[in-house]
Design a protein around this motif. Structure first.
Motif, PDB file in Angstrom:
ATOM      1  N   GLU A 286      -8.996 128.522  55.613  1.00 27.98           N
ATOM      2  CA  GLU A 286     -10.512 128.451  55.731  1.00 27.98           C
ATOM      3  C   GLU A 286     -11.042 126.942  55.316  1.00 27.98           C
ATOM      4  OE1 GLU A 286     -11.624 130.894  57.248  1.00 27.98           O
ATOM      5  OE2 GLU A 286     -10.291 132.551  56.772  1.00 27.98           O
TER       6      GLU A 286
ATOM      7  N   GLU B 130     -16.801 129.178  57.229  1.00 29.94           N
ATOM      8  CA  GLU B 130     -15.338 129.019  56.785  1.00 29.94           C
ATOM      9  C   GLU B 130     -15.416 128.743  55.092  1.00 29.94           C
ATOM     10  OE1 GLU B 130     -13.621 130.056  58.899  1.00 29.94           O
ATOM     11  OE2 GLU B 130     -13.492 129.111  60.838  1.00 29.94           O
TER      12      GLU B 130
ATOM     13  N   HIS C 288     -15.379 132.267  54.028  1.00 30.32           N
ATOM     14  CA  HIS C 288     -14.248 132.965  54.320  1.00 30.32           C
ATOM     15  C   HIS C 288     -13.176 132.736  53.136  1.00 30.32           C
ATOM     16  CE1 HIS C 288     -14.749 133.580  58.921  1.00 30.32           C
ATOM     17  NE2 HIS C 288     -15.819 134.256  58.051  1.00 30.32           N
TER      18      HIS C 288
ATOM     19  N   GLU D  40     -16.313 135.365  62.581  1.00 34.61           N
ATOM     20  CA  GLU D  40     -15.414 134.507  63.729  1.00 34.61           C
ATOM     21  C   GLU D  40     -15.786 134.480  65.128  1.00 34.61           C
ATOM     22  OE1 GLU D  40     -12.806 132.113  63.193  1.00 34.61           O
ATOM     23  OE2 GLU D  40     -12.845 133.285  61.220  1.00 34.61           O
TER      24      GLU D  40
HETATM   25 FE   LIG Z   1     -12.441 131.777  58.878  1.00 40.07          FE
END
Ligand SMILES: [Fe+2]
Ligand SMILES: [Fe+2]
Length: 483
Positions: free
Chosen positions: A125, A155, A158, A245
């Protein structure tokens, strides 16, 4: 606050997991937070930390209306902990524990396995944020710049998602792993990120779009199979990550699609019929289709390596343990234990690429990769429709899975994009036709002039069909801080 579908924004760390009542984890995350911000400031989007960006933030995990759009400076983005709702009576749906109640705590015997899976996922990520950090400066429009930053902040979130699991369920070693995620750097000689594709450069916007199409799609497949996990908190966090995503892959697919559209349009206007007349096409200030094919070849093959070896006892062990399933596990019609089943695996036998039946259990990676390739194929066909619509005679295609591989069955050989096994000499001779050369990279780099005027787009890319959040074409998606 108990677990809910709404996100609590009253705390420093927005969440729907009742973090206020979980003092130990709250404190651990508050301690991790400054290091994260340091990382974001030094490794996140360069040159735009002070700009207002029109970003979406999740305010609820309901499928409908979970996002709120507003101008935010990226360092102020409300990164948080968002898990999809807990399903009533969820079970372990595969492997040796099939039929047991899903685990709310980590089973001791699978602790090391789960930690490893979470750390590997977590490592990808921040890596992609690092890979993309210079791209803002050459954004082909404010619309694209905003999409880049949206991908980047998500990201970042994440990473938070995986770090939460590490802090909450893995004690001291979880805390150490969470620190490690902030220490490694994409492409660093001494402390690289864990997986190959995440140490490659993303030098230009075509690379970024190819990356979000091909490599984020590997991410999708990994998240899909972790969403099947018998460890329920991992399943729930991956399910929510998948909703984010989807936007990343949209950015990749439409980004490449718009570059293709613009190329075809420019060729038509100039009366160029032959897509392979690269010099003539490049003179128009657009990216020729053969170069796009080469870029796709590169990013597809790098992404295939992320699936690991076709035949893998690790993957079999993850499956039998019930910690990582198959793509859409519960929709597959079989026994979900796989002790007797087989699956066709492409292997190198006597110098030829052949399909061989292997135990399905050890072929889990191969199956996930097949599902991935099918998913990629559909996107490539949508690109081909853009070309066909313009009347230009050219088709993009995915190269053979043996092409340009570093991991698995085909790591030791050279194969052409059509899957013909080649000698070293033949490979070296042909390679410049199949993979981007230095000259191709230089040409693309030359096109990457920033275009930050409202409603304007760089020469090589068409505008999108619709704006983000239905905004008009000249919307100021990023208020670039020109100071
Ligand atoms: Fe991701
Ligand atoms: Fe992503």
């Amino acid at each position: 606050m108990p677990e809910t579908s709404n996100v609590d924004y009253s705390t420093k760390i927005p969440n729907n997991v009742g973090l206020l009542d979980d003092e130990r984890v709250l404190r651990a995350l508050e301690q991790w937070h400054p290091g994260y911000i340091d990382w974001w400031m030094s490794m996140g989007p360069e040159g735009f930390q002070g700009s207002d960006v029109y970003l979406r933030t999740a305010v609820s995990i309901d499928p409908k209306g979970w996002a709120k759009f507003d101008y935010v400076k990226m360092p102020d983005y409300r990164w948080g902990i968002l898990l999809a709702p807990r399903l009533q009576d969820r079970q372990v749906n595969f492997g040796a524990h099939k039929g047991d109640k899903a685990w709310q705590e980590v089973p001791g015997e699978y602790r090391a396995m789960l930690r490893r899976l979470i750390v590997i996922q977590g490592d990808t990520e921040p890596a992609s944020v690092e890979q993309q950090r210079h791209l803002g400066k050459t954004a082909p429009s404010l619309y694209d710049m905003r999409n880049l930053f949206q991908v980047n902040v998500e990201e970042g979130r994440h990473l938070w998602a995986m770090v939460y699991l590490l802090h909450k369920y893995f004690g001291k070693d979880g805390r150490e792993e969470a620190e490690g995620l902030l220490q490694r750097r994409s492409g660093d000689v001494d402390k690289p990120r864990m997986l190959g594709a995440f140490n490659e450069a993303t030098p230009d916007w075509l690379s970024f779009f190819m990356f979000t199409f091909f490599t984020d799609r590997d991410g999708k497949m990994q998240l899909e199979s972790l969403a099947q996990s018998g460890f329920d908190p991992l399943s729930r966090t991956c399910r929510f990550m998948l909703t984010e995503e989807a936007h990343h892959m949209f950015v990749g697919e439409t980004g490449v699609g718009r570059a293709i559209e613009r190329t075809c349009q420019a060729m038509k206007e100039a009366g160029i019929e032959d897509a392979n007349d690269i010099a003539a096409v490049r003179k128009l200030g657009v990216i020729d289709l053969p170069t796009m094919q080469k870029k796709a070849n590169l990013h597809f093959s790098l992404s295939l390596d992320l699936f690991g070896s076709e035949v893998s006892t690790n993957a079999a062990n993850y499956y039998t343990a019930g910690v990582k399933g198959r793509f859409q596990e519960t929709r597959i019609e079989d026994d979900h234990i796989l002790t007797a089943a087989t699956y066709p695996v492409s292997k190198l036998i006597d110098g030829r690429i052949t399909l061989v039946d292997e135990p399905a259990l050890t072929a889990i990676n191969m199956r996930l990769r097949d599902d991935y390739v099918n998913d990629c194929c559909k996107g490539v066909e949508r690109w081909n429709k853009v070309i066909a619509k313009s009347g230009i005679n050219f088709r993009l295609a995915l190269p053979h899975v043996a092409f340009n591989r570093d991991i698995g069955e085909f790591a030791g050989i050279h194969a052409s994009p059509t899957g013909e096994v080649l000698s070293d000499a033949a490979w070296e001779r042909q390679k410049p036709h199949w993979l981007p050369s230095k000259a191709d990279g230089d040409f693309i780099a030359g096109l990457m002039a920033p275009c930050w005027e409202r409603g304007k787009f760089a020469s090589w890319i068409a505008p999108p069909r619709i704006g983000i959040d239905n905004k008009p074409g000249d919307f100021e998606y990023v208020k670039v801080d020109r100071a």
